[in-house]
Write an enzyme that holds these catalytic residues in place. Sequence first.
Site, PDB file in Angstrom:
ATOM      1  N   THR A 179      11.378   3.073   0.249  1.00 39.11           N
ATOM      2  CA  THR A 179      11.224   4.505  -0.009  1.00 39.11           C
ATOM      3  C   THR A 179      12.184   5.337   0.845  1.00 39.11           C
ATOM      4  O   THR A 179      12.630   4.886   1.912  1.00 39.11           O
ATOM      5  CB  THR A 179       9.769   4.914   0.311  1.00 39.11           C
ATOM      6  OG1 THR A 179       9.677   6.320   0.420  1.00 39.11           O
ATOM      7  CG2 THR A 179       9.291   4.329   1.638  1.00 39.11           C
ATOM      8  N   ASP A 180      12.441   6.569   0.392  1.00 34.70           N
ATOM      9  CA  ASP A 180      13.245   7.497   1.208  1.00 34.70           C
ATOM     10  C   ASP A 180      12.451   8.026   2.403  1.00 34.70           C
ATOM     11  O   ASP A 180      13.018   8.610   3.320  1.00 34.70           O
ATOM     12  CB  ASP A 180      13.766   8.662   0.361  1.00 34.70           C
ATOM     13  CG  ASP A 180      12.670   9.500  -0.286  1.00 34.70           C
ATOM     14  OD1 ASP A 180      11.477   9.149  -0.166  1.00 34.70           O
ATOM     15  OD2 ASP A 180      13.005  10.522  -0.938  1.00 34.70           O
ATOM     16  N   GLU A 181      11.116   7.810   2.392  1.00 33.79           N
ATOM     17  CA  GLU A 181      10.287   8.387   3.461  1.00 33.79           C
ATOM     18  C   GLU A 181      10.575   7.751   4.817  1.00 33.79           C
ATOM     19  O   GLU A 181      10.213   8.304   5.852  1.00 33.79           O
ATOM     20  CB  GLU A 181       8.798   8.279   3.107  1.00 33.79           C
ATOM     21  CG  GLU A 181       8.493   8.992   1.807  1.00 33.79           C
ATOM     22  CD  GLU A 181       7.011   9.216   1.547  1.00 33.79           C
ATOM     23  OE1 GLU A 181       6.234   9.279   2.505  1.00 33.79           O
ATOM     24  OE2 GLU A 181       6.649   9.319   0.359  1.00 33.79           O
ATOM     25  N   GLU A 240       0.894  -1.149   0.000  1.00 29.99           N
ATOM     26  CA  GLU A 240       0.000   0.000   0.000  1.00 29.99           C
ATOM     27  C   GLU A 240       0.934   1.200   0.000  1.00 29.99           C
ATOM     28  O   GLU A 240       1.855   1.272   0.812  1.00 29.99           O
ATOM     29  CB  GLU A 240      -0.890  -0.009   1.258  1.00 29.99           C
ATOM     30  CG  GLU A 240      -1.935  -1.098   1.254  1.00 29.99           C
ATOM     31  CD  GLU A 240      -3.004  -0.883   0.191  1.00 29.99           C
ATOM     32  OE1 GLU A 240      -3.195   0.263  -0.251  1.00 29.99           O
ATOM     33  OE2 GLU A 240      -3.635  -1.881  -0.210  1.00 29.99           O
ATOM     34  N   LYS A 281       6.564   0.903   5.972  1.00 28.83           N
ATOM     35  CA  LYS A 281       7.686   0.540   5.083  1.00 28.83           C
ATOM     36  C   LYS A 281       8.969   0.377   5.922  1.00 28.83           C
ATOM     37  O   LYS A 281       9.774  -0.519   5.660  1.00 28.83           O
ATOM     38  CB  LYS A 281       7.897   1.616   4.006  1.00 28.83           C
ATOM     39  CG  LYS A 281       6.820   1.679   2.953  1.00 28.83           C
ATOM     40  CD  LYS A 281       6.707   0.424   2.076  1.00 28.83           C
ATOM     41  CE  LYS A 281       7.886   0.210   1.177  1.00 28.83           C
ATOM     42  NZ  LYS A 281       7.642  -0.927   0.228  1.00 28.83           N
ATOM     43  N   TYR A 335       2.222   5.196   6.526  1.00 27.28           N
ATOM     44  CA  TYR A 335       2.849   4.569   5.355  1.00 27.28           C
ATOM     45  C   TYR A 335       4.340   4.368   5.588  1.00 27.28           C
ATOM     46  O   TYR A 335       4.853   3.240   5.469  1.00 27.28           O
ATOM     47  CB  TYR A 335       2.610   5.429   4.095  1.00 27.28           C
ATOM     48  CG  TYR A 335       3.550   5.079   2.946  1.00 27.28           C
ATOM     49  CD1 TYR A 335       3.480   3.834   2.330  1.00 27.28           C
ATOM     50  CD2 TYR A 335       4.524   5.979   2.498  1.00 27.28           C
ATOM     51  CE1 TYR A 335       4.344   3.491   1.287  1.00 27.28           C
ATOM     52  CE2 TYR A 335       5.378   5.658   1.459  1.00 27.28           C
ATOM     53  CZ  TYR A 335       5.293   4.411   0.852  1.00 27.28           C
ATOM     54  OH  TYR A 335       6.152   4.085  -0.167  1.00 27.28           O
TER      55      TYR A 335
HETATM   56  P1  NAD Z   1       1.350   1.164  -6.379  1.00 24.47           P
HETATM   57  O1  NAD Z   1       0.429   1.500  -5.239  1.00 24.47           O
HETATM   58  O2  NAD Z   1       1.165   1.844  -7.682  1.00 24.47           O
HETATM   59  O3  NAD Z   1       1.308  -0.417  -6.663  1.00 24.47           O
HETATM   60  C1  NAD Z   1       1.307  -1.362  -5.641  1.00 24.47           C
HETATM   61  C2  NAD Z   1       0.959  -2.706  -6.249  1.00 24.47           C
HETATM   62  O4  NAD Z   1       1.003  -3.690  -5.210  1.00 24.47           O
HETATM   63  C3  NAD Z   1      -0.453  -2.774  -6.852  1.00 24.47           C
HETATM   64  O5  NAD Z   1      -0.420  -3.397  -8.107  1.00 24.47           O
HETATM   65  C4  NAD Z   1      -1.233  -3.598  -5.844  1.00 24.47           C
HETATM   66  O6  NAD Z   1      -2.309  -4.323  -6.432  1.00 24.47           O
HETATM   67  C5  NAD Z   1      -0.145  -4.516  -5.307  1.00 24.47           C
HETATM   68  N1  NAD Z   1      -0.455  -5.038  -3.965  1.00 24.47           N
HETATM   69  C6  NAD Z   1      -0.883  -4.340  -2.883  1.00 24.47           C
HETATM   70  N2  NAD Z   1      -1.068  -5.166  -1.841  1.00 24.47           N
HETATM   71  C7  NAD Z   1      -0.708  -6.417  -2.264  1.00 24.47           C
HETATM   72  C8  NAD Z   1      -0.665  -7.692  -1.642  1.00 24.47           C
HETATM   73  N3  NAD Z   1      -1.021  -7.846  -0.362  1.00 24.47           N
HETATM   74  N4  NAD Z   1      -0.252  -8.753  -2.361  1.00 24.47           N
HETATM   75  C9  NAD Z   1       0.098  -8.620  -3.669  1.00 24.47           C
HETATM   76  N5  NAD Z   1       0.054  -7.430  -4.318  1.00 24.47           N
HETATM   77  C10 NAD Z   1      -0.334  -6.340  -3.618  1.00 24.47           C
HETATM   78  O7  NAD Z   1       2.812   1.410  -5.797  1.00 24.47           O
HETATM   79  P2  NAD Z   1       4.104   1.944  -6.562  1.00 24.47           P
HETATM   80  O8  NAD Z   1       4.083   3.423  -6.561  1.00 24.47           O
HETATM   81  O9  NAD Z   1       4.269   1.205  -7.834  1.00 24.47           O
HETATM   82  O10 NAD Z   1       5.235   1.492  -5.528  1.00 24.47           O
HETATM   83  C11 NAD Z   1       5.832   0.187  -5.608  1.00 24.47           C
HETATM   84  C12 NAD Z   1       6.802   0.026  -4.459  1.00 24.47           C
HETATM   85  O11 NAD Z   1       7.797   1.047  -4.524  1.00 24.47           O
HETATM   86  C13 NAD Z   1       6.149   0.172  -3.083  1.00 24.47           C
HETATM   87  O12 NAD Z   1       6.730  -0.770  -2.232  1.00 24.47           O
HETATM   88  C14 NAD Z   1       6.499   1.575  -2.646  1.00 24.47           C
HETATM   89  O13 NAD Z   1       6.575   1.674  -1.250  1.00 24.47           O
HETATM   90  C15 NAD Z   1       7.850   1.764  -3.296  1.00 24.47           C
HETATM   91  N6  NAD Z   1       8.214   3.142  -3.648  1.00 24.47           N
HETATM   92  C16 NAD Z   1       7.352   3.928  -4.347  1.00 24.47           C
HETATM   93  C17 NAD Z   1       7.753   5.223  -4.708  1.00 24.47           C
HETATM   94  C18 NAD Z   1       6.858   6.118  -5.528  1.00 24.47           C
HETATM   95  O14 NAD Z   1       7.196   7.292  -5.719  1.00 24.47           O
HETATM   96  N7  NAD Z   1       5.739   5.641  -6.063  1.00 24.47           N
HETATM   97  C19 NAD Z   1       9.010   5.700  -4.330  1.00 24.47           C
HETATM   98  C20 NAD Z   1       9.869   4.846  -3.611  1.00 24.47           C
HETATM   99  C21 NAD Z   1       9.459   3.567  -3.284  1.00 24.47           C
END
Ligand code: NAD
Length: 360
Positions: free
Chosen positions: A132-134, A82, A162, A158
């Site tokens: 994440t950097d957060e 999430e 993480k 969140y």
């Molecule tokens: P997103 O919310 O777009 O996608 C998350 C995906 O995970 C979705 O497809 C969802 O269906 C799936 N998912 C959620 N719960 C699940 C579960 N219990 N089992 C299987 N699948 C599940 O997220 P994103 O932006 O693509 O981020 C992906 C990863 O990168 C995350 O771990 C996030 O913390 C990390 N991240 C994101 C960013 C950003 O800027 N978006 C930056 C740094 C790190």
Amino acid sequence: MILVTGGAGFIGANFVRDWLGRFDEAIINLDILTYAGNPENLSTLAEDERYIFIKGDIGNFSLVTDLLRQYRPRAVINFAAESHVDRSIHGPEDFIQTNIVGTFRLLEAVRSHWNSLDGKEKRDFRFLHVSTDEVYGSLARDEPAFNEAHGYEPNSPYSASKAASDHLVRAYHHTYGLPVLTTNCSNNYGPYQFPEKLIPLIIVNALASQPLPVYGDGQQIRDWLYVKDHCNAICRVLEGGLPGQTYNIGGWNEKPNIDIVHTICKLLDALRPAGDGSYSARSYSDLIKFVADRPGHDRRYAIDASKIERELGWKPTETFETGILKTVRWYLDNPAWVANVRSGAYRTWVEKNYSERTAL
Ligand code: NAD
């Protein structure tokens, strides 16, 4: 073969598409398809025999164990989470379930599989956790950017969830010797991002002539990285990273949110000028609306990416200016994707086409 989780989300889908565009190696995508998981992001791969989609939960130990036993991937990359801070403020429960409990169960399944391997297969196996950097908390304007030695000071449900998952991943290396890698990346932007996050929200709202909400004074600073640069960095870490290490990934692009919004408005003014039937005001920036700040909103994140640059030779290929132009163009060129996401049409499609596969 590798297994990714959360591959139907924003970063995961970009990763799967890039991977299959660059390598012959097959990829399994385990995704439960929450509101953020959109199979349309991967619809062009439907006929590709190197791509296997499994609808399921990372917290489903027996499903993950069966997948690992059947396909024997050489690596697992955990994108599933999430991921939206605002949702975590209004309802933290799902964040605890997926990001903490889900990661724990996934680690357990991976550990038991890894223990059953031997020789080269065991030595070469990797579990890469995308974070994440957060987790590092908030920086004052004059503080140096986060490096990997910075303490964890998460401020939102969140980032706390993480951070907990990062700690579990670290503990599985120190306690059980599991060959893990962790990446902590700054804010991503690019194609296929769900329009609840700042950049797609502003583009999509502007194109629909709706207000462009900006939290507080808009002076919150984030570091921005084009998503394909993040995907490249993950590949580098997977191939060259040292088990047990963490790698910060960032674009050296610190920008206040309000500057991002003005940049997007200027690009849209040039690419889709007001008066072409979409919006009749002088500039899209007239739609900007300052709204009450998010509770506990972190003021500044900044990533020091020198370790991955020095040790693994990675560098971002896009500047913010080139990346944001590509991104705005992508949303302009994909009105059907935007319309489906806005209307929730893909959710109806998901409900019709998928039911959770618990047995293989
Ligand atoms: P997103 O919310 O777009 O996608 C998350 C995906 O995970 C979705 O497809 C969802 O269906 C799936 N998912 C959620 N719960 C699940 C579960 N219990 N089992 C299987 N699948 C599940 O997220 P994103 O932006 O693509 O981020 C992906 C990863 O990168 C995350 O771990 C996030 O913390 C990390 N991240 C994101 C960013 C950003 O800027 N978006 C930056 C740094 C790190």
